[in-house]
Design a protein around this motif. Sequence first.
Motif, PDB file in Angstrom:
ATOM      1  N   ASP A 759       3.874  -0.690   1.991  1.00  0.00           N
ATOM      2  CA  ASP A 759       4.055   0.758   1.888  1.00  0.00           C
ATOM      3  C   ASP A 759       5.162   1.268   2.804  1.00  0.00           C
ATOM      4  N   GLN A 760       6.014   0.366   3.299  1.00  0.00           N
ATOM      5  CA  GLN A 760       7.136   0.740   4.147  1.00  0.00           C
ATOM      6  C   GLN A 760       8.217  -0.324   3.965  1.00  0.00           C
ATOM      7  N   LEU A 761       9.419  -0.038   4.476  1.00  0.00           N
ATOM      8  CA  LEU A 761      10.536  -0.950   4.221  1.00  0.00           C
ATOM      9  C   LEU A 761      11.599  -0.804   5.290  1.00  0.00           C
ATOM     10  N   PHE A 762      12.356  -1.889   5.471  1.00  0.00           N
ATOM     11  CA  PHE A 762      13.585  -1.854   6.252  1.00  0.00           C
ATOM     12  C   PHE A 762      14.757  -1.730   5.287  1.00  0.00           C
ATOM     13  N   LEU A 763      15.741  -0.913   5.645  1.00  0.00           N
ATOM     14  CA  LEU A 763      16.971  -0.811   4.876  1.00  0.00           C
ATOM     15  C   LEU A 763      17.918  -1.907   5.345  1.00  0.00           C
ATOM     16  N   GLY A 764      18.068  -2.948   4.533  1.00  0.00           N
ATOM     17  CA  GLY A 764      18.949  -4.052   4.872  1.00  0.00           C
ATOM     18  C   GLY A 764      18.668  -4.564   6.267  1.00  0.00           C
ATOM     19  N   SER A 765      19.731  -4.830   7.013  1.00  0.00           N
ATOM     20  CA  SER A 765      19.586  -5.301   8.394  1.00  0.00           C
ATOM     21  C   SER A 765      19.928  -4.205   9.389  1.00  0.00           C
ATOM     22  N   THR A 766      19.801  -2.937   8.944  1.00  0.00           N
ATOM     23  CA  THR A 766      20.216  -1.816   9.788  1.00  0.00           C
ATOM     24  C   THR A 766      19.229  -1.484  10.895  1.00  0.00           C
ATOM     25  N   GLY A 767      17.984  -1.953  10.768  1.00  0.00           N
ATOM     26  CA  GLY A 767      16.955  -1.553  11.712  1.00  0.00           C
ATOM     27  C   GLY A 767      16.302  -0.240  11.374  1.00  0.00           C
ATOM     28  N   LEU A 768      16.684   0.386  10.257  1.00  0.00           N
ATOM     29  CA  LEU A 768      16.043   1.622   9.811  1.00  0.00           C
ATOM     30  C   LEU A 768      14.735   1.272   9.104  1.00  0.00           C
ATOM     31  N   LEU A 769      13.630   1.753   9.632  1.00  0.00           N
ATOM     32  CA  LEU A 769      12.295   1.476   9.103  1.00  0.00           C
ATOM     33  C   LEU A 769      11.743   2.767   8.507  1.00  0.00           C
ATOM     34  N   HIS A 770      11.473   2.736   7.196  1.00  0.00           N
ATOM     35  CA  HIS A 770      11.089   3.955   6.496  1.00  0.00           C
ATOM     36  C   HIS A 770       9.711   3.832   5.893  1.00  0.00           C
ATOM     37  N   LYS A 771       8.905   4.867   6.088  1.00  0.00           N
ATOM     38  CA  LYS A 771       7.630   4.988   5.389  1.00  0.00           C
ATOM     39  C   LYS A 771       7.476   6.431   4.938  1.00  0.00           C
ATOM     40  N   PRO A 772       7.519   6.665   3.623  1.00  0.00           N
ATOM     41  CA  PRO A 772       7.404   8.040   3.137  1.00  0.00           C
ATOM     42  C   PRO A 772       5.953   8.497   3.096  1.00  0.00           C
ATOM     43  N   VAL A 773       5.773   9.782   3.013  1.00  0.00           N
ATOM     44  CA  VAL A 773       4.446  10.362   2.790  1.00  0.00           C
ATOM     45  C   VAL A 773       4.154  10.283   1.294  1.00  0.00           C
ATOM     46  N   VAL A 774       3.033   9.681   0.931  1.00  0.00           N
ATOM     47  CA  VAL A 774       2.692   9.511  -0.486  1.00  0.00           C
ATOM     48  C   VAL A 774       1.300  10.059  -0.801  1.00  0.00           C
ATOM     49  N   GLU A 775       0.791  10.900   0.075  1.00  0.00           N
ATOM     50  CA  GLU A 775      -0.506  11.532  -0.147  1.00  0.00           C
ATOM     51  C   GLU A 775      -0.383  13.028   0.054  1.00  0.00           C
ATOM     52  N   LYS A 776      -1.102  13.782  -0.734  1.00  0.00           N
ATOM     53  CA  LYS A 776      -1.048  15.242  -0.679  1.00  0.00           C
ATOM     54  C   LYS A 776      -1.603  15.755   0.649  1.00  0.00           C
ATOM     55  N   ASP A 777      -1.015  16.850   1.127  1.00  0.00           N
ATOM     56  CA  ASP A 777      -1.484  17.533   2.338  1.00  0.00           C
ATOM     57  C   ASP A 777      -1.529  16.603   3.535  1.00  0.00           C
ATOM     58  N   THR A 778      -0.532  15.751   3.648  1.00  0.00           N
ATOM     59  CA  THR A 778      -0.450  14.812   4.764  1.00  0.00           C
ATOM     60  C   THR A 778       0.817  15.090   5.557  1.00  0.00           C
ATOM     61  N   GLU A 779       0.709  15.148   6.869  1.00  0.00           N
ATOM     62  CA  GLU A 779       1.857  15.479   7.703  1.00  0.00           C
ATOM     63  C   GLU A 779       2.113  14.434   8.776  1.00  0.00           C
ATOM     64  N   SER A 780       1.641  13.229   8.556  1.00  0.00           N
ATOM     65  CA  SER A 780       1.961  12.127   9.454  1.00  0.00           C
ATOM     66  C   SER A 780       1.814  10.824   8.676  1.00  0.00           C
ATOM     67  N   VAL A 781       2.438   9.775   9.178  1.00  0.00           N
ATOM     68  CA  VAL A 781       2.310   8.453   8.575  1.00  0.00           C
ATOM     69  C   VAL A 781       2.011   7.446   9.683  1.00  0.00           C
ATOM     70  N   ASP A 782       1.239   6.441   9.333  1.00  0.00           N
ATOM     71  CA  ASP A 782       0.945   5.345  10.258  1.00  0.00           C
ATOM     72  C   ASP A 782       1.851   4.175   9.893  1.00  0.00           C
ATOM     73  N   ILE A 783       2.823   3.912  10.735  1.00  0.00           N
ATOM     74  CA  ILE A 783       3.839   2.894  10.454  1.00  0.00           C
ATOM     75  C   ILE A 783       3.482   1.599  11.172  1.00  0.00           C
ATOM     76  N   PHE A 784       3.478   0.509  10.423  1.00  0.00           N
ATOM     77  CA  PHE A 784       3.207  -0.808  10.995  1.00  0.00           C
ATOM     78  C   PHE A 784       4.434  -1.263  11.781  1.00  0.00           C
ATOM     79  N   ILE A 785       4.217  -1.726  13.005  1.00  0.00           N
ATOM     80  CA  ILE A 785       5.296  -2.196  13.862  1.00  0.00           C
ATOM     81  C   ILE A 785       5.226  -3.719  13.937  1.00  0.00           C
ATOM     82  N   PRO A 786       6.251  -4.423  13.440  1.00  0.00           N
ATOM     83  CA  PRO A 786       6.145  -5.876  13.313  1.00  0.00           C
ATOM     84  C   PRO A 786       6.601  -6.682  14.521  1.00  0.00           C
TER      85      PRO A 786
END
Length: 976
Positions: A759-786
């Motif tokens: 449910d999250q992704l890195f953009l190439g080798s840039t180090g940009l780690l993205h996780k969008p909000v995919v649930e209604k009425d949600t204002e935070s995301v829990d991002i896995f740190i690898p």
Amino acid sequence: MASRSGQLSWKRTALLGLVSLGHLLQPVAAVKETDFKKCDQSGFCKRNRQYADDVSTQGSSFTSPYEILPESASFRDGQLEAVILKTINDQKETVRLPITVSFLESGTARVTVDEERRQKKDVEFRYDTRARKERYNEAEQLVIVGGLTLDGNAQVTHQDESQITVKYGPSSSFEAVIRLSPFGIDFKRDGATHIKLNDGGLLNVEHWRPKVDYIYEIPDPDTEGQKPLEEAPPPVKREDETTWWDEFFGGNTDSKPRGPESVGLDISFVGYEHVYGIPEHASSMSLKETRGGEGQYTDPYRLYNADVFEYILDSPMTLYGSIPFMQAHKRQSSVGVFWLNAAETWVDITKTKASSNPLAKTTTTHTHWMSESGLLDVFVFLGPTPHDITKDYSQLTGTTTMPQEFAIGYHQCRWNYVSDDDVKDVDRRMDRYKIPYDVIWLDLEYTDDRKFFTWDEHMFKDPIAMGKKLQESMRQLVLLIDPHIKNKEGYSVLSELTSKDLAVRNKDDKNYDGWCWPGSSHWVDCFNPKAIEWWATLFKYDKFQGTLENTFIWNDMNEPSVFNGPEVTMPKDNLHYGDWEHRDVHNLNGMTFHNATFQALLSRKPGELRRPFVLTRSFYAGSQRYGAMWTGDNQADWGHLAMSLPMILNQGIAGYPFGGSDVGGFFGNPESDLLTRWYQAGAFFPFFRAHAHIDARRREPYLLSEPYRGIVTAAVRLRYSLLPAWYTAFFHAHRDGSPIVRPMFWTHPSEEAGFGVDDQLFLGSTGLLHKPVVEKDTESVDIFIPDDEIYYDYFTYQPLKTSRGKRVTVSAPLDRTGLLMRGGHIIPRRDTPRRSAQLMRFDDYTLVVTVNKAGTAEGELYVDDGDSYDYQNGQFIHRAFRMADGSITSVDAQGRDTRAVEAGAWLKAMDAVHVDKIIVVGAPAAWDRKEVTVQSGGETWTVPVKYHAAEKGRAAFAVVGRVGARIGEDWTVKLA
């Protein structure tokens, strides 16, 4: 565009000319699963599954009827050839199956099993002469583009009556142990077994046989007392032949002139719990078990390209494309297989836990592959890293085509923009609201009566003027072209298709007639090289009038979709070029059409040599060479938004990284918050297009009310500012097959907690780690740190308190998405807002440096003209950036002496492009100074620096600018 839709009004139905198919057009809320087969409704799948059940029931008493004849085995120049003997139960008969095991220079192994054809001399039989008798063996010609050079260093290290051992691969660290009786192969790396073929005994090659009416001995004139022929007894059936010679589903009959000819094989991944790949399915990236159980599936994953509109989620059900490439991963080890078979295929997955040490249990994943026809042809990859698997697979099937730069911008589409004035109005209003975009699309309704290569002269009165208006702001136009050709007298394309005999034929060897959007239609047979040549002529600018250099193409419905066909596709007993049945080539069909259009765009004008852009819905292994794909007719709901991430990630690791989903959802009317969140997610899809059904309300982003319009605009602008990073990621995908957006197991192969994260992704080798909000009425995301590195919030520079293998909660109110920057990276951007990507071509760059725990950072930038193939002749800039010891440097990433490159027009123009500023996030206090020194081209100068000390919730950062060094030259900025 959509498949046939129950949402069409009866007025539109009449216009479609499909009134006689009214039973197909009743309103539906979702896909009719009953329109598509389950395994127990697919004769060969049911037979192979039953075979597996019988083997399981017999247990240790079962002996596989397949064995290699020891005297048939020979090894030469990296290739083992032998004959497998199949013993037919209770008949004391055998079938000879030639096997070739090829060991390739890359370290990949290939196992191919064919069948010797034979004629029975002791029986009289009848068979249908319509189709060829050998197994389909031409997939390689369409799919494989390289990597088949044999490993001359491979050698047999052991051979006896029970097995043959071959060492091969890098430093001879790979091993294939080929068991002779029963047949099986264990593939080892560094002495440990990773993949086993036929370990469970499920190899099943349904051999060719005649269709027997009566069995009797042929009379011998020298023998007296022979029974008269008419008194011959009826045959004794030993197997269930119900689906051998014909099969029925949904009111359709599939005649099978060759009878049963499926191939099945079990492939075990020893010690691997997670397997990925075999897209396309609306399912998790880590594939589920398919033999039932809580949270699992009861049917195998199906690979059979089909028009499944409004598809359901969390299902192994087939979708629009198929890539039979699977990889398995465990801590610090990846392996994979590629099942080269274009027929309908099903894959069962089960898992077992076993270990001699109860404190260290391991899981083995067992897969059972079943294809209706063709060869058994499987490639085995032993890694050991995810990158190795991707690279070796890409050597075989090719990498993603290098796109034009506009293609990775934002695309605006709907079914349909109704006139040239409508197109110009959308273009004008996007500019009015300062929303950048690069491409506007025309769906089916631009045509005259749904005849491709024509225009509706009433609604599109001057397509040339429309195209030129788009050219003024360097924007492109994409037109829909489908493979079905309207069967209407006087239509020149139809006349050419039929007169040249280039259409798909039915089982009676007549041009196949089916129903799609135009009504009665014929289909172009792009397996025929002559059809590809002819297809190219239709796209010439003087032939396809109304098109310009900024016109590109969208191939839809190329599964192929046939509204009145079995499972909404073409009958399997249709015939293609070479008299191959459609059943043999079905999954390749979409790719051949995609390829034909790609080749056509290459030849529109002599000497043009612009990179084509062609979007496809249907695909197979190798389709990545021709353009982008999208995930088809999704729905405007939160579930489909969430599912788009694992689907796109799975495409990327299966070798097809240029993918996206319809932003906003194709069917339905998304609420403003859903549409906003979808744009935020879509800005991190490799292919970024909004699309909507003809019955959906207009939802161009400028129609949104505030604050939604401003938030969506910011999401699109974020995509455009990061285009240099995206283009660099595409370059790597083109060079070695690397995914453009990457899952956690691919970037961090040793972090077990991330292997199931999709449910999250890195953009190439840039180090940009993205996780969008995919649930209604949600204002935070829990991002896995690898990992244990520092991470910064992209928008606030806040350093996050993270822990390896854990999740961190990141604030994501409606106006922001979950986007982190991993420490240790240098990210290239272009920050000046423009209306399109091409208008940014000569803008200066910003470099964002994120300092890691060691105080260093690295990054790169690849850029070319974004349009031509001049990059193949050295016309590109590829820079490697590094920060260490108080300095930031830029050097050529490939070690070239760039002064030796003769600059063309674009490269000369890039002399005026500079580094504008450098933002250093996490800058130490020692860098709190007024100016820094820049060295480049033998000159030295100073530039100002503004240091911002750390505050609550924000890291310290420094802004260096204006730097003034040319982007294509070596330079050094001394910060300390």
